[in-house]
Design a protein around this motif. Structure first.
Motif, PDB file in Angstrom:
ATOM      1  N   MET A 163      -4.118 -38.764 -53.127  1.00 53.40           N
ATOM      2  CA  MET A 163      -3.283 -39.894 -52.788  1.00 53.40           C
ATOM      3  C   MET A 163      -2.625 -39.707 -51.416  1.00 53.40           C
ATOM      4  N   GLU A 164      -2.160 -38.505 -51.115  1.00 52.30           N
ATOM      5  CA  GLU A 164      -1.540 -38.255 -49.806  1.00 52.30           C
ATOM      6  C   GLU A 164      -2.537 -38.482 -48.679  1.00 52.30           C
ATOM      7  N   ARG A 165      -3.783 -38.154 -48.937  1.00 53.43           N
ATOM      8  CA  ARG A 165      -4.823 -38.355 -47.918  1.00 53.43           C
ATOM      9  C   ARG A 165      -4.980 -39.845 -47.596  1.00 53.43           C
ATOM     10  N   ASN A 166      -4.931 -40.678 -48.628  1.00 52.09           N
ATOM     11  CA  ASN A 166      -5.040 -42.128 -48.415  1.00 52.09           C
ATOM     12  C   ASN A 166      -3.898 -42.645 -47.543  1.00 52.09           C
ATOM     13  N   VAL A 167      -2.690 -42.176 -47.821  1.00 57.19           N
ATOM     14  CA  VAL A 167      -1.534 -42.595 -47.026  1.00 57.19           C
ATOM     15  C   VAL A 167      -1.709 -42.151 -45.579  1.00 57.19           C
ATOM     16  N   HIS A 168      -2.143 -40.924 -45.403  1.00 59.40           N
ATOM     17  CA  HIS A 168      -2.360 -40.385 -44.060  1.00 59.40           C
ATOM     18  C   HIS A 168      -3.416 -41.200 -43.303  1.00 59.40           C
ATOM     19  N   GLU A 169      -4.519 -41.513 -43.955  1.00 55.83           N
ATOM     20  CA  GLU A 169      -5.579 -42.321 -43.330  1.00 55.83           C
ATOM     21  C   GLU A 169      -5.058 -43.714 -42.976  1.00 55.83           C
ATOM     22  N   ALA A 170      -4.361 -44.336 -43.927  1.00 57.06           N
ATOM     23  CA  ALA A 170      -3.873 -45.705 -43.722  1.00 57.06           C
ATOM     24  C   ALA A 170      -2.920 -45.793 -42.540  1.00 57.06           C
ATOM     25  N   LEU A 171      -2.009 -44.831 -42.457  1.00 56.99           N
ATOM     26  CA  LEU A 171      -1.004 -44.869 -41.398  1.00 56.99           C
ATOM     27  C   LEU A 171      -1.491 -44.217 -40.109  1.00 56.99           C
ATOM     28  N   GLY A 172      -2.649 -43.600 -40.168  1.00 58.22           N
ATOM     29  CA  GLY A 172      -3.233 -42.950 -39.000  1.00 58.22           C
ATOM     30  C   GLY A 172      -4.423 -43.724 -38.473  1.00 58.22           C
ATOM     31  N   GLU A 173      -5.624 -43.219 -38.762  1.00 59.98           N
ATOM     32  CA  GLU A 173      -6.832 -43.791 -38.158  1.00 59.98           C
ATOM     33  C   GLU A 173      -7.068 -45.252 -38.531  1.00 59.98           C
ATOM     34  N   ASP A 174      -6.798 -45.634 -39.772  1.00 61.60           N
ATOM     35  CA  ASP A 174      -6.995 -47.042 -40.161  1.00 61.60           C
ATOM     36  C   ASP A 174      -6.048 -47.955 -39.379  1.00 61.60           C
ATOM     37  N   ASN A 175      -4.801 -47.533 -39.267  1.00 64.60           N
ATOM     38  CA  ASN A 175      -3.815 -48.310 -38.531  1.00 64.60           C
ATOM     39  C   ASN A 175      -4.184 -48.406 -37.048  1.00 64.60           C
TER      40      ASN A 175
ATOM     41  N   GLU B 110      -3.602 -55.648 -46.910  1.00 65.44           N
ATOM     42  CA  GLU B 110      -4.539 -55.174 -47.932  1.00 65.44           C
ATOM     43  C   GLU B 110      -4.719 -53.664 -47.854  1.00 65.44           C
ATOM     44  N   LEU B 111      -4.768 -53.135 -46.645  1.00 64.41           N
ATOM     45  CA  LEU B 111      -4.862 -51.688 -46.447  1.00 64.41           C
ATOM     46  C   LEU B 111      -3.635 -50.994 -47.031  1.00 64.41           C
ATOM     47  N   PHE B 112      -2.465 -51.524 -46.736  1.00 58.65           N
ATOM     48  CA  PHE B 112      -1.225 -50.954 -47.260  1.00 58.65           C
ATOM     49  C   PHE B 112      -1.238 -50.972 -48.792  1.00 58.65           C
ATOM     50  N   ASP B 113      -1.631 -52.104 -49.356  1.00 62.67           N
ATOM     51  CA  ASP B 113      -1.645 -52.239 -50.816  1.00 62.67           C
ATOM     52  C   ASP B 113      -2.623 -51.267 -51.471  1.00 62.67           C
ATOM     53  N   ARG B 114      -3.736 -51.044 -50.818  1.00 65.95           N
ATOM     54  CA  ARG B 114      -4.793 -50.195 -51.378  1.00 65.95           C
ATOM     55  C   ARG B 114      -4.507 -48.710 -51.203  1.00 65.95           C
ATOM     56  N   LYS B 115      -3.966 -48.323 -50.048  1.00 66.70           N
ATOM     57  CA  LYS B 115      -3.852 -46.900 -49.747  1.00 66.70           C
ATOM     58  C   LYS B 115      -2.434 -46.335 -49.740  1.00 66.70           C
ATOM     59  N   VAL B 116      -1.445 -47.158 -49.459  1.00 69.43           N
ATOM     60  CA  VAL B 116      -0.081 -46.641 -49.343  1.00 69.43           C
ATOM     61  C   VAL B 116       0.744 -46.947 -50.594  1.00 69.43           C
ATOM     62  N   ALA B 117       0.723 -48.179 -51.048  1.00 71.66           N
ATOM     63  CA  ALA B 117       1.555 -48.577 -52.189  1.00 71.66           C
ATOM     64  C   ALA B 117       1.351 -47.709 -53.431  1.00 71.66           C
ATOM     65  N   PRO B 118       0.125 -47.297 -53.747  1.00 77.80           N
ATOM     66  CA  PRO B 118      -0.046 -46.463 -54.945  1.00 77.80           C
ATOM     67  C   PRO B 118       0.752 -45.152 -54.911  1.00 77.80           C
ATOM     68  N   ALA B 119       1.156 -44.713 -53.744  1.00 78.49           N
ATOM     69  CA  ALA B 119       1.943 -43.480 -53.632  1.00 78.49           C
ATOM     70  C   ALA B 119       3.366 -43.681 -54.146  1.00 78.49           C
ATOM     71  N   CYS B 120       3.791 -44.932 -54.272  1.00 76.54           N
ATOM     72  CA  CYS B 120       5.158 -45.212 -54.724  1.00 76.54           C
ATOM     73  C   CYS B 120       5.197 -46.602 -55.371  1.00 76.54           C
ATOM     74  N   LEU B 121       4.436 -46.786 -56.422  1.00 74.28           N
ATOM     75  CA  LEU B 121       4.300 -48.108 -57.049  1.00 74.28           C
ATOM     76  C   LEU B 121       5.629 -48.702 -57.502  1.00 74.28           C
ATOM     77  N   GLN B 122       6.523 -47.882 -57.964  1.00 71.55           N
ATOM     78  CA  GLN B 122       7.795 -48.384 -58.462  1.00 71.55           C
ATOM     79  C   GLN B 122       8.554 -49.160 -57.387  1.00 71.55           C
ATOM     80  N   GLU B 123       8.405 -48.762 -56.141  1.00 75.64           N
ATOM     81  CA  GLU B 123       9.147 -49.405 -55.059  1.00 75.64           C
ATOM     82  C   GLU B 123       8.304 -50.324 -54.186  1.00 75.64           C
ATOM     83  N   LEU B 124       6.984 -50.207 -54.248  1.00 82.06           N
ATOM     84  CA  LEU B 124       6.140 -50.947 -53.302  1.00 82.06           C
ATOM     85  C   LEU B 124       5.218 -51.977 -53.953  1.00 82.06           C
TER      86      LEU B 124
END
Length: 103
Positions: free
Chosen positions: A1-13, A41-55
């Motif tokens: 999951m951390e890798r997805n966040v890193h990708e989303a906020l890094g190379e994907d962004n 959609e990228l945020f929802d797919r890769k970042v939000a799952p890291a903190c579903l309660q808040e995102l």
């Protein structure tokens, strides 16, 4: 999951930003709106799952999926903390902008 966040906020962004800079330089509002939707959609797919309660942001997603809004805007995304706070749209034209605000 951390890798997805890193990708989303890094190379994907970076990819989205590069294409957005070109779309802005070209004056291509449709492309900018589509990139905003892609970014959400990228945020929802890769970042939000890291903190579903808040995102999860049900209000945000309800508004973004509203068919009436899609008549007025090329695309949109949550901004700020990505909760149910602020949404940014790219209106299709000045009349659509006014209609969107009124709606």
């Amino acid at each position: 999951m951390e890798r997805n966040v890193h990708e989303a906020l890094g190379e994907d962004n970076h990819s989205i930003i590069k294409r957005a800079v070109k779309a802005i330089a070209d004056g291509n509002a449709r492309e900018i709106g589509e990139l905003m939707t892609e970014a959400q959609e990228l945020f929802d797919r890769k970042v939000a799952p890291a903190c579903l309660q808040e995102l999860t942001a049900p209000k945000l997603h309800q508004i973004l999926s509203d068919e009436k809004i899609k008549e007025y805007a090329y695309g949109g995304k949550g901004v700020g903390s990505q909760g149910d706070g602020t949404i940014q749209f790219i209106a299709k034209d000045e009349m659509s902008q006014k209609s969107l605000v009124q709606y």
